[in-house]
Write a protein that holds these residues in place. Structure first.
Motif, mmCIF file in Angstrom:
data_model
loop_
_atom_site.group_PDB
_atom_site.id
_atom_site.type_symbol
_atom_site.label_atom_id
_atom_site.label_comp_id
_atom_site.label_asym_id
_atom_site.label_seq_id
_atom_site.Cartn_x
_atom_site.Cartn_y
_atom_site.Cartn_z
ATOM 1 N N SER A 22 1.904 34.342 65.803
ATOM 2 C CA SER A 22 2.805 34.920 64.809
ATOM 3 C C SER A 22 2.075 35.216 63.513
ATOM 4 N N CYS A 23 2.584 36.207 62.795
ATOM 5 C CA CYS A 23 2.098 36.576 61.476
ATOM 6 C C CYS A 23 3.282 36.589 60.522
ATOM 7 N N LYS A 24 3.061 36.144 59.309
ATOM 8 C CA LYS A 24 4.108 36.152 58.291
ATOM 9 C C LYS A 24 3.559 36.752 57.007
ATOM 10 N N ALA A 25 4.149 37.886 56.597
ATOM 11 C CA ALA A 25 3.819 38.525 55.314
ATOM 12 C C ALA A 25 2.309 38.708 55.134
ATOM 13 N N VAL A 26 1.653 39.272 56.138
ATOM 14 C CA VAL A 26 0.200 39.481 56.089
ATOM 15 C C VAL A 26 -0.116 40.757 55.314
ATOM 16 N N VAL A 86 -4.856 43.812 63.775
ATOM 17 C CA VAL A 86 -5.337 42.991 64.890
ATOM 18 C C VAL A 86 -6.608 42.253 64.504
ATOM 19 N N ARG A 87 -7.455 42.870 63.729
ATOM 20 C CA ARG A 87 -8.666 42.173 63.278
ATOM 21 C C ARG A 87 -8.329 41.060 62.288
ATOM 22 N N CYS A 88 -7.261 41.233 61.534
ATOM 23 C CA CYS A 88 -6.788 40.129 60.694
ATOM 24 C C CYS A 88 -6.242 38.993 61.553
ATOM 25 N N MET A 89 -5.545 39.342 62.633
ATOM 26 C CA MET A 89 -4.957 38.324 63.505
ATOM 27 C C MET A 89 -6.029 37.438 64.120
ATOM 28 N N SER A 90 -7.175 38.014 64.427
ATOM 29 C CA SER A 90 -8.279 37.233 65.003
ATOM 30 C C SER A 90 -9.279 36.786 63.946
ATOM 31 N N ARG A 91 -9.010 37.128 62.700
ATOM 32 C CA ARG A 91 -9.860 36.823 61.544
ATOM 33 C C ARG A 91 -11.275 37.404 61.663
ATOM 34 N N LEU A 92 -11.373 38.503 62.392
ATOM 35 C CA LEU A 92 -12.611 39.276 62.298
ATOM 36 C C LEU A 92 -12.667 39.924 60.923
ATOM 37 N N ILE A 93 -11.481 40.171 60.348
ATOM 38 C CA ILE A 93 -11.341 40.583 58.956
ATOM 39 C C ILE A 93 -10.469 39.534 58.273
ATOM 40 N N GLU A 94 -10.816 39.134 57.071
ATOM 41 C CA GLU A 94 -10.030 38.138 56.354
ATOM 42 C C GLU A 94 -8.826 38.794 55.686
ATOM 43 N N PRO A 95 -7.610 38.345 55.984
ATOM 44 C CA PRO A 95 -6.439 38.878 55.288
ATOM 45 C C PRO A 95 -6.500 38.554 53.791
ATOM 46 N N THR A 96 -5.878 39.389 52.997
ATOM 47 C CA THR A 96 -5.791 39.120 51.564
ATOM 48 C C THR A 96 -4.744 38.056 51.278
ATOM 49 N N ALA A 97 -3.667 38.050 52.061
ATOM 50 C CA ALA A 97 -2.593 37.073 51.882
ATOM 51 C C ALA A 97 -1.777 37.007 53.165
ATOM 52 N N GLY A 98 -0.991 35.942 53.298
ATOM 53 C CA GLY A 98 -0.108 35.787 54.443
ATOM 54 C C GLY A 98 -0.401 34.543 55.244
ATOM 55 N N GLU A 99 0.273 34.419 56.366
ATOM 56 C CA GLU A 99 0.100 33.290 57.274
ATOM 57 C C GLU A 99 -0.069 33.822 58.694
#
Length: 359
Positions: A22-26, A86-99
């Protein structure tokens, strides 16, 4: 996060699935001072605010849940933000904010070393470009992730041979990538990602570089594998025909925002706005609408003797049209527990086939 990880998603037509991911407010903003900017705007900046600050909102306030064993498709045009998400979901890219949660684990609190281990052991990834190692055989390519894990040669090659057979490449273990067709190379990529027995599988436009006939073949292969393996899958595509063929649910993105999330049927019959309506305008309704969506109340209850036959409530109209249209009596519509929940008439089928509004 708002909804606790592991909660069941409610559904009136299907058994709920435990939430796997799950992702929240990414958010993912590109530009200097993005994190501070979001905080100053209480994590709800308008598009005009982003433009004024010179920031690019690649992903904006994305929230979604993926059920265990679900094929969840993220789609949109080029630049919509689907690959970045999707890259944020796997943290290949770092999200700026969210869960971001994988089962009950907050991935944004995981260390770099922990994320590497998660990707090695629990995440499978397949991308548009196969990225096969040219100096390794099919066997060597498929076994490579296990070699990185430190698995001994006998064990990793045994596992590699199993998945090579699973994807239909038995007999080609000693071939090199240059000796394979595009579709065969993609099968190697799929086998390599399956070798680690991932719990969640990320696929970013894996078939888009293939010729149409090979692409259709790979979609068939993908569905066959999913029937056997029941993986939790996040799949990116820009092709709505591909999406409706493969998806349990679809998220449509535009300008970094998830515009609508639902089943293919919901997106076609109840588009959230003009953008989604235009996206789905040319989709043949018979491929999307289920028997449940166009059925009438059952006049004869559970007495099947009065019907010409029966169809599953989730069967697509295209799958049953010929049989129902040829019959003089309606077909009973049966739910997952074998109960008659309605009837499907030839008139209703014909209305879908000629494009008339249903319901």
């Amino acid at each position: 996060m708002g909804d606790a990880p592991g909660m069941m998603r409610e559904s009136t037509e299907r058994e709920p699935r435990p939430i796997k991911f799950s992702c929240k407010a990414v958010w993912k903003l590109f530009g200097q001072g993005a994190g501070d900017f979001l905080a100053r705007h209480d994590y709800q900046p308008a598009a005009a605010d982003l433009a004024e600050a010179g920031l690019i909102g690649a992903v904006r306030d994305a929230t979604l849940e993926v059920g265990a064993g679900e094929i969840f498709i993220i789609m949109g045009l080029s630049g919509s933000g689907k690959s970045t998400l999707v890259r944020c979901m796997s943290r290949l890219i770092e999200p700026t904010a969210g869960e971001i949660y994988f089962e009950d684990r907050d991935l944004l609190k995981a260390s770099g070393k922990e994320m590497i281990e998660l990707r090695r052991h629990k995440m499978g990834m397949v991308f548009q470009h196969f990225a096969l190692l040219p100096h390794l055989t099919v066997l060597g390519n498929v076994a490579f992730p296990l070699e990185i894990q430190g698995v001994d040669r006998k064990t990793r090659e045994k596992r590699a041979l199993e998945v090579i057979e699973l994807v239909g490449l038995a007999g080609r273990e000693r071939y090199y990538p240059r000796e394979l067709s595009g579709g065969q190379q993609q099968r190697v990529g799929i086998a390599r990602s399956l070798a680690v027995e991932p719990e969640i599988w990320f696929l970013d436009e894996p078939f888009s570089a293939l010729d149409p006939l090979i692409r259709r073949e790979m979609q068939d292969e993908f569905l066959r594998l999913q029937k056997l393996l029941q993986k939790t899958i996040v799949f990116i595509t820009h092709d709505f025909d591909e999406a409706i063929r493969l998806a349990d649910r679809i998220a449509i993105m535009k300008d970094g925002v998830i515009i609508q999330l639902g089943t293919p049927e919901e997106l076609v019959t109840r588009p959230a706005n003009d953008y989604v309506a235009e996206f789905t305008r040319d989709v043949p309704r018979a491929k999307v609408l289920s028997a449940r969506a166009v059925m009438s109340p059952a006049r004869f209850g559970d007495e099947l003797i009065h019907y010409a036959g029966s169809v599953s409530a989730e069967a697509r109209i295209a799958e049953v049209a010929a049989e129902v249209e040829a019959a003089e009596r309606p077909f009973a519509v049966i739910d997952g527990e074998g109960r008659v929940v309605g009837e499907l008439t030839r008139e209703a089928v014909i209305a879908v086939l000629v494009g008339r509004t249903v319901g």
